[in-house]
Design a protein around this motif. Structure first.
Motif, mmCIF file in Angstrom:
data_model
loop_
_atom_site.group_PDB
_atom_site.id
_atom_site.type_symbol
_atom_site.label_atom_id
_atom_site.label_comp_id
_atom_site.label_asym_id
_atom_site.label_seq_id
_atom_site.Cartn_x
_atom_site.Cartn_y
_atom_site.Cartn_z
ATOM 1 N N ALA A 175 -10.919 3.808 0.727
ATOM 2 C CA ALA A 175 -9.346 3.988 1.162
ATOM 3 C C ALA A 175 -9.166 3.502 2.383
ATOM 4 O O ALA A 175 -9.998 3.745 3.283
ATOM 5 C CB ALA A 175 -8.991 5.487 0.934
ATOM 6 N N GLU A 176 -8.233 3.017 2.694
ATOM 7 C CA GLU A 176 -7.986 2.360 4.128
ATOM 8 C C GLU A 176 -8.234 3.376 5.353
ATOM 9 O O GLU A 176 -8.229 3.045 6.478
ATOM 10 C CB GLU A 176 -6.843 1.738 4.165
ATOM 11 N N GLY A 177 -7.797 4.780 4.820
ATOM 12 C CA GLY A 177 -7.567 5.372 6.022
ATOM 13 C C GLY A 177 -9.041 6.117 6.321
ATOM 14 O O GLY A 177 -9.009 7.110 7.031
ATOM 15 N N SER B 243 13.400 -0.769 5.649
ATOM 16 C CA SER B 243 12.753 -0.710 6.846
ATOM 17 C C SER B 243 12.255 0.374 7.244
ATOM 18 O O SER B 243 12.563 1.535 6.725
ATOM 19 C CB SER B 243 13.906 -1.250 8.116
ATOM 20 N N ARG B 244 11.441 0.499 8.664
ATOM 21 C CA ARG B 244 10.922 1.732 9.004
ATOM 22 C C ARG B 244 11.917 2.179 10.402
ATOM 23 O O ARG B 244 11.041 2.534 11.153
ATOM 24 C CB ARG B 244 9.417 1.398 9.195
ATOM 25 N N PHE B 245 13.044 1.479 10.152
ATOM 26 C CA PHE B 245 13.904 2.084 11.301
ATOM 27 C C PHE B 245 14.130 3.472 11.431
ATOM 28 O O PHE B 245 14.519 4.307 10.427
ATOM 29 C CB PHE B 245 15.280 1.298 11.200
ATOM 30 N N LYS C 203 9.501 8.727 -2.430
ATOM 31 C CA LYS C 203 8.776 7.555 -2.993
ATOM 32 C C LYS C 203 7.420 7.165 -2.115
ATOM 33 O O LYS C 203 7.511 7.451 -0.992
ATOM 34 C CB LYS C 203 9.609 6.323 -3.107
ATOM 35 N N THR C 204 6.468 6.771 -2.735
ATOM 36 C CA THR C 204 5.312 5.991 -1.930
ATOM 37 C C THR C 204 4.276 5.900 -2.931
ATOM 38 O O THR C 204 3.799 6.601 -3.865
ATOM 39 C CB THR C 204 4.957 6.967 -1.060
ATOM 40 N N ILE C 205 3.716 4.755 -2.707
ATOM 41 C CA ILE C 205 2.417 4.401 -3.471
ATOM 42 C C ILE C 205 1.287 5.334 -3.299
ATOM 43 O O ILE C 205 0.404 5.579 -3.827
ATOM 44 C CB ILE C 205 1.832 3.055 -3.302
ATOM 45 N N ASP C 206 1.467 6.008 -1.945
ATOM 46 C CA ASP C 206 0.542 6.763 -1.455
ATOM 47 C C ASP C 206 0.271 8.285 -1.929
ATOM 48 O O ASP C 206 -0.746 8.866 -2.129
ATOM 49 C CB ASP C 206 0.523 7.197 0.033
ATOM 50 N N ASN C 207 1.273 8.609 -2.586
ATOM 51 C CA ASN C 207 1.330 9.904 -3.474
ATOM 52 C C ASN C 207 1.001 11.136 -2.699
ATOM 53 O O ASN C 207 0.419 11.900 -3.015
ATOM 54 C CB ASN C 207 0.281 9.867 -4.805
ATOM 55 N N VAL D 100 -8.446 -0.143 -0.627
ATOM 56 C CA VAL D 100 -7.141 0.021 -1.180
ATOM 57 C C VAL D 100 -6.293 0.793 -0.286
ATOM 58 O O VAL D 100 -6.836 1.330 0.828
ATOM 59 C CB VAL D 100 -7.293 0.965 -2.619
ATOM 60 N N MET D 101 -4.822 0.904 -0.252
ATOM 61 C CA MET D 101 -4.043 1.528 0.473
ATOM 62 C C MET D 101 -4.038 2.827 0.099
ATOM 63 O O MET D 101 -4.557 3.698 -0.635
ATOM 64 C CB MET D 101 -2.683 0.861 0.269
ATOM 65 N N GLY D 102 -3.243 3.777 0.919
ATOM 66 C CA GLY D 102 -2.731 5.019 0.790
ATOM 67 C C GLY D 102 -2.737 5.869 1.929
ATOM 68 O O GLY D 102 -2.634 7.166 1.912
ATOM 69 N N ARG D 103 -2.840 5.276 3.084
ATOM 70 C CA ARG D 103 -2.747 5.994 4.560
ATOM 71 C C ARG D 103 -3.856 6.920 4.334
ATOM 72 O O ARG D 103 -5.044 6.658 4.197
ATOM 73 C CB ARG D 103 -1.246 6.528 4.635
ATOM 74 N N ASN D 104 -3.474 8.301 4.909
ATOM 75 C CA ASN D 104 -4.532 9.272 5.164
ATOM 76 C C ASN D 104 -4.698 10.098 3.894
ATOM 77 O O ASN D 104 -5.443 10.956 4.126
ATOM 78 C CB ASN D 104 -3.963 10.121 6.419
ATOM 79 N N GLY E 49 -4.523 -4.844 -0.276
ATOM 80 C CA GLY E 49 -3.114 -4.922 0.671
ATOM 81 C C GLY E 49 -1.810 -4.808 -0.126
ATOM 82 O O GLY E 49 -1.906 -3.864 -0.946
ATOM 83 N N HIS E 50 -0.729 -5.501 0.012
ATOM 84 C CA HIS E 50 0.402 -5.408 -0.569
ATOM 85 C C HIS E 50 0.485 -5.581 -1.835
ATOM 86 O O HIS E 50 1.581 -5.378 -2.552
ATOM 87 C CB HIS E 50 1.549 -6.068 0.325
ATOM 88 N N LEU E 51 -0.351 -6.220 -2.546
ATOM 89 C CA LEU E 51 -0.285 -6.579 -3.952
ATOM 90 C C LEU E 51 -0.291 -5.399 -4.470
ATOM 91 O O LEU E 51 0.304 -5.450 -5.641
ATOM 92 C CB LEU E 51 -1.859 -7.107 -4.272
ATOM 93 N N GLN E 52 -0.613 -4.272 -4.033
ATOM 94 C CA GLN E 52 -0.512 -2.888 -4.612
ATOM 95 C C GLN E 52 0.924 -2.558 -4.766
ATOM 96 O O GLN E 52 1.253 -1.496 -5.461
ATOM 97 C CB GLN E 52 -1.325 -1.840 -3.924
ATOM 98 N N ARG E 53 1.612 -2.946 -3.964
ATOM 99 C CA ARG E 53 3.124 -2.563 -3.844
ATOM 100 C C ARG E 53 4.061 -3.259 -4.599
ATOM 101 O O ARG E 53 5.230 -3.006 -4.808
ATOM 102 C CB ARG E 53 3.458 -2.228 -2.356
ATOM 103 N N GLY E 54 3.607 -4.598 -5.014
ATOM 104 C CA GLY E 54 4.503 -5.740 -5.269
ATOM 105 C C GLY E 54 4.495 -5.475 -6.791
ATOM 106 O O GLY E 54 3.705 -4.891 -7.519
HETATM 107 O O1 F6P Z 1 2.819 3.985 2.524
HETATM 108 C C1 F6P Z 1 2.787 2.912 1.852
HETATM 109 C C2 F6P Z 1 1.844 1.748 2.520
HETATM 110 O O2 F6P Z 1 1.596 0.743 1.615
HETATM 111 C C3 F6P Z 1 0.484 2.394 3.087
HETATM 112 O O3 F6P Z 1 -0.368 2.791 1.905
HETATM 113 C C4 F6P Z 1 -0.020 1.281 3.907
HETATM 114 O O4 F6P Z 1 -0.979 1.752 4.850
HETATM 115 C C5 F6P Z 1 1.255 0.973 4.665
HETATM 116 O O5 F6P Z 1 2.242 1.223 3.723
HETATM 117 C C6 F6P Z 1 1.379 -0.386 4.922
HETATM 118 O O6 F6P Z 1 2.764 -0.554 5.631
HETATM 119 P P1 F6P Z 1 3.156 -2.043 5.993
HETATM 120 O O7 F6P Z 1 3.917 -2.546 4.757
HETATM 121 O O8 F6P Z 1 4.181 -1.955 6.921
HETATM 122 O O9 F6P Z 1 2.111 -3.016 6.242
#
Ligand code: F6P
Length: 366
Positions: A240-242, A90-92, A143-147, A187-191, A295-300
């Motif tokens: 990139a999404e950011g 969680s992001r708590f 950890k993070t896909i964003d590196n 694609v994801m990656g935040r900033n 989107g979230h396909l990149q994390r799954g």
């Molecule tokens: O930090 C990982 C990440 O997948 C980012 O690339 C993306 O912006 C964010 O999390 C998405 O978060 P959530 O799963 O809360 O939508």
């Protein structure tokens, strides 16, 4: 000098300075492939030192909820290839809760954890650092896909995400070519533009747009037109999404920068820029353009071999960090050697894209 052996179950006279026995482990922030490999590495290495590993469920929230599970051989068996995290996340953030710091310390005491291993991304490393300052013995595992975590060459999850994005770009190539379309792939990656850069190079994109370097929409259209003149009636643009654009960048599309939703760490939720870009490119150039958000396909799904190995190395190393009392530190990979850096350094800045690598991608923007 022989170390005094401590019986942890012997009650209140335990000397906490001499040895650590009960380790709480949590996964915090967005999930990513390789988390289970870390958990398995921690549990298996802990057998050597007779540490008891307790999984804290759903990130830092699990401490507040007193939601725990024992992690032993059985629990971590057969999980190295599983995506996500078997202990939930969680992001708590305990420190943004009312009386959060004192509740955290109280609950830590009740749970009788000697050490916490926090497996998380940039936001979670900030929390780990705060917890360390509050007196908790913490070790961070990045950890993070964003590196984008500073001080480590790679984070696990990134390689898998790049693989998924690259495959998606390959697939979009064939449909783009058949329909003579422009495809904008978000694609994801935040900033940080790491996923865009690596998948863009790997997938042979014609333009890669990252937050660290602005590419004008006009330049994108020039590339598309030049390709058309060369007989290439399709193009692939990875964004990139950011990526930052202002309403001035859009002449035909109403670009909405308001109504930004925040995630639980209080950061803006990203995603959607590709729709604006695709519409604007089509309106200005006349080329039929489509947007795809991965989107979230990149994390799954399954972690790549690289992420399994890196996750395992981090997990094993973090237990040695406990043994060596390297608290307030985060393990890291530098030049294929696992090492550690202070959490304060890891959170001091974001690891943005290496612009030398970006220059490689730019060779193909023509
Ligand atoms: O930090 C990982 C990440 O997948 C980012 O690339 C993306 O912006 C964010 O999390 C998405 O978060 P959530 O799963 O809360 O939508």
């Amino acid at each position: 000098m022989t170390k005094k052996k401590i019986n942890k179950s012997s009650g209140t006279n335990r000397n906490r300075e001499l040895d650590e026995k009960k380790i709480g482990v949590l996964t915090s922030g967005g999930d990513c492939p390789g988390l289970n490999a870390v958990l398995r590495g921690i549990v298996r290495k802990s057998l050597e030192y007779d540490y008891k590993i307790i999984g804290i469920l759903n990130g830092w929230k699990g401490i507040f909820d007193e939601d725990y599970m024992i992690l032993g051989m059985k629990e971590v068996s057969g999980i190295i290839n599983r995506g996500g995290t078997i202990i939930g996340t969680s992001r708590f953030n305990p420190f943004t809760e009312k009386d959060g710091s004192s509740i955290l310390l109280e609950k830590m005491k009740m749970a009788d954890f000697d050490v916490l291993i926090c497996i998380g991304g940039e936001g979670s490393m900030h929390i780990a650092h705060q917890a360390h300052k509050a007196g908790i013995k913490v070790i961070g595992v990045p950890k993070t896909i964003d590196n984008d975590i500073y001080g480590t060459d790679f984070t696990f999850g990134f390689d898998t995400a790049v693989g998924i994005a690259t495959e998606a770009i390959d697939r979009l190539h064939t449909t783009a070519e058949s329909h003579h379309r422009v495809m904008v792939v978000e694609v994801m990656g935040r900033n940080a533009g790491w996923i865009a850069l690596y998948s863009g190079i790997g997938g042979g994109a014609d333009v890669v747009a990252i937050p660290e370097r602005k590419v004008s929409i006009e330049h994108m259209i020039d590339v598309i037109r030049n390709r058309y003149i060369r007989g290439k009636r399709f193009s692939i643009i990875v964004v990139a999404e950011g990526c930052q654009f202002s309403s001035d960048d859009f002449k035909n599309v109403k670009f909405d920068t308001k109504n930004v939703k925040l995630d639980d760490f209080g950061r803006p939720r990203l995603g959607g820029i590709s729709h604006y870009l695709a519409e604007e490119i089509e309106a200005r150039s006349g080329f039929e353009t489509r947007a795809t958000i991965l989107g979230h396909l990149q994390r799954g799904g399954m972690p790549s071999a690289f992420d399994r190995v890196l996750g395992t190395r981090f997990g094993v190393y973090s237990v040695d960090m406990v043994r060596e009392k390297k608290f307030g530190k985060m393990c890291a990979i530098q030049g294929n050697k696992i090492t550690e850096i202070p959490l304060s350094k890891a959170i001091s800045k974001l690891k943005t894209v290496d612009l030398e690598i970006y220059k490689v991608a730019q060779v193909f923007f023509s």
